[in-house]
Design a protein around this motif. Sequence first.
Motif, PDB file in Angstrom:
ATOM      1  N   UNK A  21       0.857  -1.187   0.000  1.00  0.00           N
ATOM      2  CA  UNK A  21       0.000   0.000   0.000  1.00  0.00           C
ATOM      3  C   UNK A  21       0.890   1.233   0.000  1.00  0.00           C
ATOM      4  N   UNK A  22       0.697   2.075  -1.012  1.00  0.00           N
ATOM      5  CA  UNK A  22       1.396   3.345  -1.088  1.00  0.00           C
ATOM      6  C   UNK A  22       0.395   4.415  -0.668  1.00  0.00           C
ATOM      7  N   UNK A  23       0.712   5.178   0.367  1.00  0.00           N
ATOM      8  CA  UNK A  23      -0.156   6.271   0.802  1.00  0.00           C
ATOM      9  C   UNK A  23       0.518   7.593   0.480  1.00  0.00           C
ATOM     10  N   UNK A  24      -0.241   8.480  -0.117  1.00  0.00           N
ATOM     11  CA  UNK A  24       0.305   9.798  -0.420  1.00  0.00           C
ATOM     12  C   UNK A  24       0.292  10.670   0.817  1.00  0.00           C
ATOM     13  N   UNK A  25       1.394  11.383   1.061  1.00  0.00           N
ATOM     14  CA  UNK A  25       1.462  12.212   2.270  1.00  0.00           C
ATOM     15  C   UNK A  25       1.771  13.678   1.944  1.00  0.00           C
ATOM     16  N   UNK A  26       1.485  14.089   0.708  1.00  0.00           N
ATOM     17  CA  UNK A  26       1.676  15.500   0.377  1.00  0.00           C
ATOM     18  C   UNK A  26       0.626  16.331   1.117  1.00  0.00           C
ATOM     19  N   UNK A  27       0.975  17.566   1.502  1.00  0.00           N
ATOM     20  CA  UNK A  27      -0.004  18.372   2.244  1.00  0.00           C
ATOM     21  C   UNK A  27      -1.249  18.706   1.415  1.00  0.00           C
ATOM     22  N   UNK A  28      -1.121  18.779   0.099  1.00  0.00           N
ATOM     23  CA  UNK A  28      -2.256  19.159  -0.739  1.00  0.00           C
ATOM     24  C   UNK A  28      -2.999  17.908  -1.215  1.00  0.00           C
ATOM     25  N   UNK A  29      -4.303  17.887  -0.935  1.00  0.00           N
ATOM     26  CA  UNK A  29      -5.126  16.716  -1.242  1.00  0.00           C
ATOM     27  C   UNK A  29      -5.178  16.437  -2.745  1.00  0.00           C
ATOM     28  N   UNK A  30      -5.327  17.507  -3.534  1.00  0.00           N
ATOM     29  CA  UNK A  30      -5.390  17.335  -4.992  1.00  0.00           C
ATOM     30  C   UNK A  30      -4.064  16.792  -5.534  1.00  0.00           C
ATOM     31  N   UNK A  31      -2.965  17.321  -5.010  1.00  0.00           N
ATOM     32  CA  UNK A  31      -1.641  16.872  -5.475  1.00  0.00           C
ATOM     33  C   UNK A  31      -1.435  15.407  -5.097  1.00  0.00           C
ATOM     34  N   UNK A  32      -1.889  15.020  -3.905  1.00  0.00           N
ATOM     35  CA  UNK A  32      -1.779  13.622  -3.475  1.00  0.00           C
ATOM     36  C   UNK A  32      -2.540  12.715  -4.434  1.00  0.00           C
ATOM     37  N   UNK A  33      -3.765  13.133  -4.752  1.00  0.00           N
ATOM     38  CA  UNK A  33      -4.585  12.331  -5.676  1.00  0.00           C
ATOM     39  C   UNK A  33      -3.901  12.193  -7.040  1.00  0.00           C
ATOM     40  N   UNK A  34      -3.362  13.306  -7.556  1.00  0.00           N
ATOM     41  CA  UNK A  34      -2.659  13.238  -8.855  1.00  0.00           C
ATOM     42  C   UNK A  34      -1.438  12.331  -8.761  1.00  0.00           C
ATOM     43  N   UNK A  35      -0.707  12.472  -7.662  1.00  0.00           N
ATOM     44  CA  UNK A  35       0.493  11.649  -7.483  1.00  0.00           C
ATOM     45  C   UNK A  35       0.143  10.159  -7.523  1.00  0.00           C
ATOM     46  N   UNK A  36      -0.942   9.786  -6.846  1.00  0.00           N
ATOM     47  CA  UNK A  36      -1.327   8.379  -6.799  1.00  0.00           C
ATOM     48  C   UNK A  36      -1.633   7.847  -8.203  1.00  0.00           C
ATOM     49  N   UNK A  37      -2.352   8.652  -8.990  1.00  0.00           N
ATOM     50  CA  UNK A  37      -2.739   8.176 -10.328  1.00  0.00           C
ATOM     51  C   UNK A  37      -1.575   8.225 -11.310  1.00  0.00           C
ATOM     52  N   UNK A  38      -0.718   9.238 -11.191  1.00  0.00           N
ATOM     53  CA  UNK A  38       0.501   9.253 -12.013  1.00  0.00           C
ATOM     54  C   UNK A  38       1.374   8.038 -11.681  1.00  0.00           C
ATOM     55  N   UNK A  39       1.475   7.728 -10.386  1.00  0.00           N
ATOM     56  CA  UNK A  39       2.300   6.595  -9.960  1.00  0.00           C
ATOM     57  C   UNK A  39       1.734   5.286 -10.534  1.00  0.00           C
ATOM     58  N   UNK A  40       0.426   5.147 -10.482  1.00  0.00           N
ATOM     59  CA  UNK A  40      -0.201   3.926 -11.017  1.00  0.00           C
ATOM     60  C   UNK A  40       0.083   3.801 -12.515  1.00  0.00           C
ATOM     61  N   UNK A  41      -0.027   4.924 -13.223  1.00  0.00           N
ATOM     62  CA  UNK A  41       0.225   4.882 -14.671  1.00  0.00           C
ATOM     63  C   UNK A  41       1.691   4.575 -14.963  1.00  0.00           C
TER      64      UNK A  41
END
Lengths: 240, 333
Positions: A21-41
């Motif tokens: 499980x990779x959890x995003x810990x960036x302070x910005x919620x939108x950036x965390x969400x983008x990071x998760x999907x970029x990482x998956x891609x």
Amino acid sequence: MTEATSASSVTISTSGDAALRVSGVLPDREATWRLMHHLARALDASRVPGVACVIPTYDAVLIEVDPHEVAVDRLREFVGVLAESIDADHPLTELPRVFEVPVLYDLDGELDLRSVASAQGLQIEDIVRLHGEPEYVIRCLGAPGGSPMLDGPAFPQPVQRLSSPRAHVPAGMVSVAGRQATITPAPAPGGWPLIGRTPLTVLDLGSEPFVPYEPGDIIRFRQIDIDEYQALLGTRMVAR
Amino acid sequence: MTSGQLRMVEAGSTQVTDLGRSRGPRYGVPVNGALDQRSASIANTLVGNARNAPLLEITALDAEFVADVDILVAVSGADGTLLVGGSARPWNQPVSVRAGEPFAVRNLQRGLRAYLAVRGSFDVPLLLGSCAPDSVLGFGGRVSAGEALSLRASTAPLINAHFGAELYRLTLPAAPQSFVVDVTDGPDIDDFGATADRLFAAPYTVTPTSNHIGVRMTGSSLPERRAHGEVLSRGVPVGAVEVPPGTELLVLHRGRGVTAGYPVLAVVTTTSLDTLAQVRPGQQVRFRRVSDAQAATAIRAQRAELDALRSRVESIFAALQQPHNTTNGRILS
């Protein structure tokens, strides 16, 4: 204790011998969400042997592996390095597609629209208006069968789940729960209050993916009446 | 191109499946597939199929079949009786069945599920590359009495002409004898504080509401979630141990919804998920905590055993195709 690897943008935990499980810990919620999907891609594109499936959601990615092929502790380091290389400010989709979803709202009280409205201290017309206002970004695909998971409308309070889930929710139901909203592409049991139904056919088992949208695309809801519902019944959901 | 049909005489609770829909979870579709992956892999390996080939999962109830061509079958998983034309034949071995000869899997015991593989496998519809039934999407499902499945190959009988006995006996990797279920710590174990250790304090009893989605259990003392607050839905692994509101512990199995918002206390190891697939309602299991490294070692050991079995089976099939063997046995077609 489960070992966790921390980088500046993610925490990576083993989730059994066949998943990370990779959890995003960036302070910005939108950036965390983008990071998760970029990482998956990026993981999909890198075709790491033994990685069976990558499941990005709101603030986490579950990476499922074939444990015969790759050990999760070996993969963890690679994922950490990959996550650090991603620009989380980069938009997920350069040109999001917009899907307009006609909805026959539950004005007759057959579903849960009335109880949702009264729990919010609002009229059913207010619920319909608030639900129809936003441009919803599809955050991720969920169960069953590629449901578009959306941030919910601007209701005053989170929506309570049903105390007793329905054993059978037909395809096409439009529902809300907590601070979320979705459409159900496939019939399934469900505990989310139902506020309407769309005549569109969302799921196409003959194609991959089964659903026409992907995370980052946009959904808009539009109120229709029973005549339009009947006329549109079975129409395939396509981008505007 | 098919080479005959396998007809269900008595269907019991039987379905065609494989090792699962690994491309499904990213679209919110559960992986599904054989709940005891090890036994399914063994059955397929014994007849020379790829591990992931479509085969039959037979749950709890008797099943009987008849093919209109000669076939080679193998049954693995829970103990039981394999009857071919009324005679008992070995479990966990490749067994020839002649065209028109009824054969049955009966008296499943010391387990819940048996796997029947046919050399060459079945020609069945696929969804995202897998034939595994999906109860939510309404894909596949149980086969019914009278239904016929298309076979991809026939196999001439492999019978010793002098004794009528099997030509070979294979030694199988030993199946686990007791219901000890290994788990590693889950990513959310801290949410349960000191109550997490209750998982290991006493046995749990599997309840009848268990199915391919999850195995439900009751116990004298359940772990309790101590942390509060809304958790966003996220991917949960197969094997996740959760404590939903109520009086039961839930272990997610291969039909699990892909995303959920419950904290994951522990995760059943890949090898122990196979064990769990064989536990009947009313039976007890005991959880045992293992490290990530121990879990990885167990899965590597299992893979080595399966590879060794495959290598022996391949040697046997290769030898049977040599001309000098045709005096004692018949060659594979």
